[in-house]
Design an enzyme around this catalytic site. Structure first.
Site, mmCIF file in Angstrom:
data_model
loop_
_atom_site.group_PDB
_atom_site.id
_atom_site.type_symbol
_atom_site.label_atom_id
_atom_site.label_comp_id
_atom_site.label_asym_id
_atom_site.label_seq_id
_atom_site.Cartn_x
_atom_site.Cartn_y
_atom_site.Cartn_z
ATOM 1 C CB THR A 297 -1.261 0.127 0.899
ATOM 2 O OG1 THR A 297 -1.502 1.518 1.194
ATOM 3 C CG2 THR A 297 -0.260 -0.259 2.235
ATOM 4 C CE1 TYR B 222 -4.080 -1.534 5.095
ATOM 5 C CE2 TYR B 222 -3.786 0.358 4.090
ATOM 6 C CZ TYR B 222 -4.133 -0.805 3.789
ATOM 7 O OH TYR B 222 -3.862 -1.655 2.479
#
Ligand code: UDP
Length: 329
Positions: free
Chosen positions: A117, A141
Protein backbone atom coordinates in the site's frame (compact mmCIF):
# COMPACT_ATOMS: atom_id res chain seq x y z
CA UNK A 1 3.48 -22.12 -15.89
CA UNK A 2 2.02 -24.03 -12.95
CA UNK A 3 -1.14 -23.37 -10.99
CA UNK A 4 -1.30 -20.36 -8.71
CA UNK A 5 -2.60 -19.82 -5.19
CA UNK A 6 -4.54 -16.62 -4.56
CA UNK A 7 -5.14 -15.71 -0.92
CA UNK A 8 -8.10 -13.41 -0.42
CA UNK A 9 -9.37 -14.25 -3.90
CA UNK A 10 -13.00 -13.74 -2.83
CA UNK A 11 -12.31 -10.12 -1.92
CA UNK A 12 -12.43 -6.95 -3.98
CA UNK A 13 -9.04 -6.90 -5.71
CA UNK A 14 -8.28 -10.62 -5.40
CA UNK A 15 -11.50 -11.55 -7.19
CA UNK A 16 -10.68 -9.29 -10.15
CA UNK A 17 -7.22 -10.85 -10.45
CA UNK A 18 -8.60 -14.39 -10.08
CA UNK A 19 -11.10 -13.82 -12.87
CA UNK A 20 -8.46 -12.43 -15.23
CA UNK A 21 -6.10 -15.32 -14.49
CA UNK A 22 -8.87 -17.84 -15.12
CA UNK A 23 -9.89 -16.02 -18.28
CA UNK A 24 -6.43 -16.46 -19.74
CA UNK A 25 -6.53 -20.17 -18.95
CA UNK A 26 -4.58 -20.38 -15.70
CA UNK A 27 -5.42 -22.89 -12.99
CA UNK A 28 -6.20 -20.90 -9.85
CA UNK A 29 -6.81 -22.05 -6.29
CA UNK A 30 -8.33 -19.42 -4.00
CA UNK A 31 -8.03 -19.59 -0.24
CA UNK A 32 -10.30 -17.16 1.58
CA UNK A 33 -11.94 -17.23 5.00
CA UNK A 34 -14.93 -15.29 3.60
CA UNK A 35 -14.72 -12.78 6.47
CA UNK A 36 -15.17 -9.94 3.99
CA UNK A 37 -15.20 -11.83 0.69
CA UNK A 38 -17.99 -13.62 -1.19
CA UNK A 39 -18.20 -17.10 -2.73
CA UNK A 40 -19.96 -15.67 -5.75
CA UNK A 41 -17.02 -13.36 -6.47
CA UNK A 42 -14.75 -16.31 -7.21
CA UNK A 43 -15.09 -16.80 -10.96
CA UNK A 44 -13.27 -19.62 -12.73
CA UNK A 45 -11.29 -20.92 -9.77
CA UNK A 46 -11.51 -23.49 -6.99
CA UNK A 47 -12.43 -21.86 -3.66
CA UNK A 48 -11.09 -23.34 -0.43
CA UNK A 49 -12.47 -21.82 2.75
CA UNK A 50 -9.67 -21.29 5.23
CA UNK A 51 -7.11 -19.01 6.80
CA UNK A 52 -3.79 -17.88 5.44
CA UNK A 53 -2.31 -18.51 8.89
CA UNK A 54 -3.33 -22.19 8.75
CA UNK A 55 0.06 -23.60 7.79
CA UNK A 56 -1.20 -27.18 7.42
CA UNK A 57 -3.93 -26.16 4.99
CA UNK A 58 -1.69 -23.92 2.89
CA UNK A 59 1.04 -26.54 2.73
CA UNK A 60 -1.33 -29.23 1.53
CA UNK A 61 -2.89 -26.91 -1.07
CA UNK A 62 0.54 -26.04 -2.43
CA UNK A 63 1.73 -29.63 -2.45
CA UNK A 64 -1.48 -31.22 -3.76
CA UNK A 65 -1.79 -28.76 -6.66
CA UNK A 66 1.90 -28.38 -7.46
CA UNK A 67 1.67 -24.62 -6.92
CA UNK A 68 4.71 -22.48 -7.76
CA UNK A 69 3.31 -18.97 -7.50
CA UNK A 70 1.39 -17.22 -4.72
CA UNK A 71 -0.56 -13.97 -4.94
CA UNK A 72 -1.28 -12.72 -1.43
CA UNK A 73 -4.28 -10.40 -1.04
CA UNK A 74 -5.86 -11.59 2.21
CA UNK A 75 -5.64 -8.69 4.68
CA UNK A 76 -7.57 -6.15 6.67
CA UNK A 77 -7.52 -2.78 4.92
CA UNK A 78 -9.37 -0.12 6.93
CA UNK A 79 -7.03 2.59 8.21
CA UNK A 80 -9.23 3.98 11.05
CA UNK A 81 -9.91 0.43 12.26
CA UNK A 82 -6.16 -0.22 12.36
CA UNK A 83 -5.74 2.82 14.58
CA UNK A 84 -8.47 1.57 16.95
CA UNK A 85 -7.42 -2.10 16.92
CA UNK A 86 -3.74 -2.33 15.90
CA UNK A 87 -3.17 -5.91 17.02
CA UNK A 88 -5.91 -7.10 14.68
CA UNK A 89 -3.79 -5.68 11.85
CA UNK A 90 -0.44 -6.97 13.09
CA UNK A 91 -2.09 -10.38 13.60
CA UNK A 92 -3.94 -10.79 10.34
CA UNK A 93 -1.66 -8.78 8.07
CA UNK A 94 1.81 -9.23 9.51
CA UNK A 95 1.80 -12.45 11.57
CA UNK A 96 -0.26 -14.37 9.02
CA UNK A 97 2.00 -13.20 6.21
CA UNK A 98 4.98 -14.49 8.16
CA UNK A 99 3.24 -17.85 8.51
CA UNK A 100 2.42 -17.92 4.80
CA UNK A 101 6.01 -17.05 3.86
CA UNK A 102 7.28 -19.81 6.12
CA UNK A 103 5.18 -22.34 4.18
CA UNK A 104 6.25 -20.76 0.87
CA UNK A 105 9.89 -21.16 1.84
CA UNK A 106 9.62 -24.79 2.87
CA UNK A 107 7.52 -25.76 -0.16
CA UNK A 108 9.85 -23.96 -2.59
CA UNK A 109 7.41 -21.35 -3.91
CA UNK A 110 9.21 -19.42 -6.66
CA UNK A 111 7.03 -16.35 -7.25
CA UNK A 112 5.22 -14.19 -4.74
CA UNK A 113 3.05 -11.18 -5.56
CA UNK A 114 2.33 -9.07 -2.52
CA UNK A 115 -0.45 -6.50 -2.06
CA UNK A 116 1.12 -3.57 -0.32
CA UNK A 117 0.00 0.00 0.00
CA UNK A 118 0.93 3.62 -0.50
CA UNK A 119 0.32 3.92 3.24
CA UNK A 120 3.94 2.75 3.68
CA UNK A 121 4.97 6.30 2.65
CA UNK A 122 2.89 8.11 5.27
CA UNK A 123 2.87 11.77 4.22
CA UNK A 124 5.58 12.01 1.57
CA UNK A 125 7.13 15.41 1.02
CA UNK A 126 5.36 17.28 -1.76
CA UNK A 127 2.63 14.65 -1.73
CA UNK A 128 4.35 12.56 -4.42
CA UNK A 129 5.77 9.16 -3.49
CA UNK A 130 8.34 7.31 -5.57
CA UNK A 131 9.55 3.84 -4.68
CA UNK A 132 12.61 5.55 -3.19
CA UNK A 133 10.70 7.93 -0.94
CA UNK A 134 11.20 7.46 2.80
CA UNK A 135 9.11 4.69 4.32
CA UNK A 136 7.29 6.29 7.20
CA UNK A 137 3.78 4.96 7.81
CA UNK A 138 1.48 7.08 9.93
CA UNK A 139 -0.95 4.34 10.94
CA UNK A 140 -0.82 0.67 12.01
CA UNK A 141 -2.26 -0.47 8.67
CA UNK A 142 0.74 1.00 6.86
CA UNK A 143 3.13 -0.48 9.40
CA UNK A 144 1.52 -3.92 9.19
CA UNK A 145 2.14 -3.93 5.43
CA UNK A 146 5.63 -2.44 5.64
CA UNK A 147 6.67 -5.14 8.10
CA UNK A 148 5.41 -7.77 5.67
CA UNK A 149 7.31 -6.09 2.82
CA UNK A 150 10.47 -6.27 4.90
CA UNK A 151 10.04 -9.97 5.69
CA UNK A 152 9.47 -10.69 2.02
CA UNK A 153 12.53 -8.71 0.97
CA UNK A 154 14.72 -10.46 3.53
CA UNK A 155 13.38 -13.87 2.56
CA UNK A 156 13.98 -13.15 -1.13
CA UNK A 157 17.60 -12.28 -0.29
CA UNK A 158 18.02 -15.54 1.61
CA UNK A 159 16.18 -17.97 -0.69
CA UNK A 160 15.26 -18.60 -4.34
CA UNK A 161 11.84 -16.97 -3.86
CA UNK A 162 11.36 -13.82 -5.94
CA UNK A 163 8.63 -11.25 -5.39
CA UNK A 164 6.79 -8.36 -6.92
CA UNK A 165 5.47 -6.06 -4.22
CA UNK A 166 2.76 -3.72 -5.47
CA UNK A 167 2.07 -0.57 -3.48
CA UNK A 168 -1.54 0.32 -4.24
CA UNK A 169 -2.70 3.90 -4.25
CA UNK A 170 -6.50 4.45 -4.03
CA UNK A 171 -8.22 1.52 -5.68
CA UNK A 172 -11.72 2.12 -6.99
CA UNK A 173 -14.19 1.12 -9.68
CA UNK A 174 -15.46 -2.23 -10.87
CA UNK A 175 -14.95 -4.79 -13.61
CA UNK A 176 -15.85 -2.96 -16.85
CA UNK A 177 -18.56 -5.45 -17.89
CA UNK A 178 -20.22 -5.38 -14.48
CA UNK A 179 -19.17 -8.90 -13.51
CA UNK A 180 -17.42 -7.93 -10.27
CA UNK A 181 -16.99 -4.95 -8.01
CA UNK A 182 -16.48 -3.93 -4.43
CA UNK A 183 -19.06 -5.60 -2.21
CA UNK A 184 -17.36 -5.14 1.15
CA UNK A 185 -19.87 -4.41 3.89
CA UNK A 186 -19.31 -1.23 5.97
CA UNK A 187 -17.17 0.27 3.26
CA UNK A 188 -15.17 3.37 4.16
CA UNK A 189 -13.52 4.28 0.86
CA UNK A 190 -14.64 7.49 -0.77
CA UNK A 191 -15.93 6.37 -4.19
CA UNK A 192 -17.64 3.30 -2.75
CA UNK A 193 -19.31 5.37 -0.01
CA UNK A 194 -20.46 7.95 -2.55
CA UNK A 195 -21.85 5.20 -4.82
CA UNK A 196 -23.77 3.75 -1.87
CA UNK A 197 -25.26 7.18 -1.28
CA UNK A 198 -26.28 7.47 -4.94
CA UNK A 199 -28.26 4.21 -4.77
CA UNK A 200 -29.90 5.24 -1.49
CA UNK A 201 -27.99 2.91 0.80
CA UNK A 202 -26.76 5.96 2.73
CA UNK A 203 -28.56 9.24 3.37
CA UNK A 204 -25.43 11.25 2.63
CA UNK A 205 -21.72 11.35 3.16
CA UNK A 206 -19.11 13.50 4.84
CA UNK A 207 -16.03 15.24 3.55
CA UNK A 208 -13.37 14.68 6.17
CA UNK A 209 -11.54 17.99 6.33
CA UNK A 210 -11.71 21.07 4.13
CA UNK A 211 -8.72 22.90 5.60
CA UNK A 212 -5.87 20.96 4.01
CA UNK A 213 -3.16 22.77 2.09
CA UNK A 214 -4.59 21.88 -1.29
CA UNK A 215 -6.30 24.10 -3.88
CA UNK A 216 -9.82 23.34 -2.62
CA UNK A 217 -8.87 22.37 0.94
CA UNK A 218 -9.73 18.66 0.56
CA UNK A 219 -7.32 15.74 0.32
CA UNK A 220 -5.87 14.68 -3.01
CA UNK A 221 -5.45 11.01 -3.97
CA UNK A 222 -4.33 8.98 -6.97
CA UNK A 223 -7.36 6.79 -7.80
CA UNK A 224 -6.55 3.65 -9.79
CA UNK A 225 -9.14 1.52 -11.55
CA UNK A 226 -9.34 -1.96 -10.04
CA UNK A 227 -9.16 -3.61 -13.48
CA UNK A 228 -5.89 -1.83 -14.30
CA UNK A 229 -4.57 -2.79 -10.89
CA UNK A 230 -5.59 -6.40 -11.46
CA UNK A 231 -3.82 -6.39 -14.84
CA UNK A 232 -0.66 -5.15 -13.10
CA UNK A 233 -0.69 -8.35 -11.00
CA UNK A 234 -0.81 -10.50 -14.12
CA UNK A 235 2.04 -8.48 -15.60
CA UNK A 236 3.97 -8.93 -12.34
CA UNK A 237 3.48 -12.68 -12.45
CA UNK A 238 4.62 -12.85 -16.08
CA UNK A 239 7.67 -10.80 -15.15
CA UNK A 240 8.66 -13.22 -12.39
CA UNK A 241 8.03 -16.23 -14.61
CA UNK A 242 10.47 -14.75 -17.12
CA UNK A 243 13.09 -15.07 -14.37
CA UNK A 244 13.42 -11.36 -13.66
CA UNK A 245 14.54 -10.04 -10.27
CA UNK A 246 12.31 -9.01 -7.38
CA UNK A 247 10.76 -5.57 -7.65
CA UNK A 248 8.71 -3.19 -5.54
CA UNK A 249 6.45 -0.94 -7.59
CA UNK A 250 3.88 1.79 -7.04
CA UNK A 251 0.46 1.19 -8.53
CA UNK A 252 -0.99 4.56 -9.37
CA UNK A 253 -1.35 6.75 -12.42
CA UNK A 254 0.71 9.71 -11.25
CA UNK A 255 -2.17 12.18 -11.06
CA UNK A 256 -4.49 13.18 -8.25
CA UNK A 257 -8.05 14.31 -7.63
CA UNK A 258 -9.39 16.07 -4.56
CA UNK A 259 -12.29 14.71 -2.55
CA UNK A 260 -14.45 17.55 -3.89
CA UNK A 261 -13.44 16.85 -7.48
CA UNK A 262 -14.32 13.18 -7.09
CA UNK A 263 -17.70 14.00 -5.58
CA UNK A 264 -18.42 16.47 -8.40
CA UNK A 265 -17.82 13.64 -10.89
CA UNK A 266 -20.11 11.34 -8.89
CA UNK A 267 -22.89 13.96 -8.83
CA UNK A 268 -22.50 14.65 -12.55
CA UNK A 269 -22.63 10.98 -13.55
CA UNK A 270 -25.46 10.20 -11.12
CA UNK A 271 -27.22 13.28 -12.45
CA UNK A 272 -28.32 14.39 -9.01
CA UNK A 273 -26.93 16.48 -6.16
CA UNK A 274 -25.32 14.62 -3.27
CA UNK A 275 -26.06 15.28 0.39
CA UNK A 276 -22.65 16.21 1.75
CA UNK A 277 -21.68 17.27 5.23
CA UNK A 278 -18.34 19.00 5.83
CA UNK A 279 -16.72 17.56 8.93
CA UNK A 280 -13.32 17.67 10.57
CA UNK A 281 -10.22 15.81 9.47
CA UNK A 282 -10.02 12.04 9.87
CA UNK A 283 -7.05 10.71 11.82
CA UNK A 284 -4.18 9.41 9.72
CA UNK A 285 -5.01 11.18 6.43
CA UNK A 286 -2.13 12.84 4.53
CA UNK A 287 -3.13 15.96 2.54
CA UNK A 288 -1.79 14.69 -0.78
CA UNK A 289 -0.77 11.19 -1.80
CA UNK A 290 0.02 10.71 -5.47
CA UNK A 291 2.21 8.08 -7.08
CA UNK A 292 5.32 8.66 -9.08
CA UNK A 293 4.23 6.19 -11.68
CA UNK A 294 7.14 5.58 -14.08
CA UNK A 295 8.72 2.51 -12.51
CA UNK A 296 5.80 0.14 -13.06
CA UNK A 297 5.54 1.10 -16.75
CA UNK A 298 9.30 0.73 -17.21
CA UNK A 299 9.47 -2.62 -15.40
CA UNK A 300 6.30 -4.51 -16.27
CA UNK A 301 4.48 -5.00 -19.53
CA UNK A 302 1.61 -2.83 -18.29
CA UNK A 303 -0.19 0.20 -19.64
CA UNK A 304 -3.12 1.89 -17.92
CA UNK A 305 -6.40 1.44 -19.77
CA UNK A 306 -9.06 2.87 -17.49
CA UNK A 307 -7.44 5.91 -15.87
CA UNK A 308 -10.15 8.39 -16.76
CA UNK A 309 -11.83 9.38 -13.48
CA UNK A 310 -15.28 9.27 -15.12
CA UNK A 311 -14.59 5.70 -16.25
CA UNK A 312 -13.62 4.76 -12.71
CA UNK A 313 -16.64 6.41 -11.10
CA UNK A 314 -19.16 5.20 -13.69
CA UNK A 315 -18.04 1.59 -13.24
CA UNK A 316 -18.40 1.98 -9.46
CA UNK A 317 -21.90 3.45 -9.88
CA UNK A 318 -22.95 0.69 -12.27
CA UNK A 319 -21.74 -1.97 -9.85
CA UNK A 320 -23.49 -0.36 -6.90
CA UNK A 321 -26.77 -0.24 -8.84
CA UNK A 322 -26.40 -3.93 -9.65
CA UNK A 323 -25.58 -4.76 -6.03
CA UNK A 324 -28.68 -2.91 -4.85
CA UNK A 325 -30.82 -5.24 -7.02
CA UNK A 326 -28.85 -8.37 -6.35
CA UNK A 327 -26.76 -8.51 -3.14
CA UNK A 328 -23.64 -10.70 -3.22
CA UNK A 329 -23.57 -13.98 -1.37
N1 UDP B 1 -13.04 10.59 2.53
C1 UDP B 1 -14.09 11.46 2.81
N2 UDP B 1 -15.30 10.92 3.10
C2 UDP B 1 -15.54 9.57 3.13
C3 UDP B 1 -14.46 8.71 2.82
C4 UDP B 1 -13.22 9.25 2.52
O1 UDP B 1 -13.92 12.68 2.81
O2 UDP B 1 -16.66 9.14 3.42
C5 UDP B 1 -11.72 11.16 2.18
C6 UDP B 1 -10.61 10.72 3.11
O3 UDP B 1 -10.53 11.56 4.22
C7 UDP B 1 -9.40 10.85 2.18
C8 UDP B 1 -9.96 10.49 0.80
O4 UDP B 1 -11.37 10.67 0.91
O5 UDP B 1 -8.97 12.17 2.15
C9 UDP B 1 -9.69 9.06 0.41
O6 UDP B 1 -10.05 8.23 1.51
P1 UDP B 1 -10.31 6.68 1.38
O7 UDP B 1 -10.84 6.20 2.70
O8 UDP B 1 -11.16 6.43 0.17
O9 UDP B 1 -8.89 6.06 1.07
P2 UDP B 1 -7.48 6.24 1.84
O10 UDP B 1 -6.81 7.39 1.14
O11 UDP B 1 -7.75 6.47 3.28
O12 UDP B 1 -6.80 4.94 1.56
Amino acid sequence: MGPVLVTGGAGYIGSHVTRLLAERGEQVVVVDNLSTGFKEAVIGAELVEGNVGDAGLIRSLIEDHGIRSVLHFAAHIVVPESVADPLKYYGNNTANTRQLLDVCQTTGIEHFIFSSTAAVYGSPSGGIASEHSPLAPINPYGWSKLMSEQMLKDLAAASPLRHVTLRYFNVAGAQPNGLLGQSTPQATHLIKVAAEHVVGKRDGLAIFGTDYETPDGTCIRDYIHVEDLALAHLAGLDYLREGKPSATLNCGYGRGFSVKEVLDVVAKLADKPLTIEMTGRRAGDPAVLVSKADAIRDTLDWQPRFQDIETIVSSALAWEAKLAQQPMR
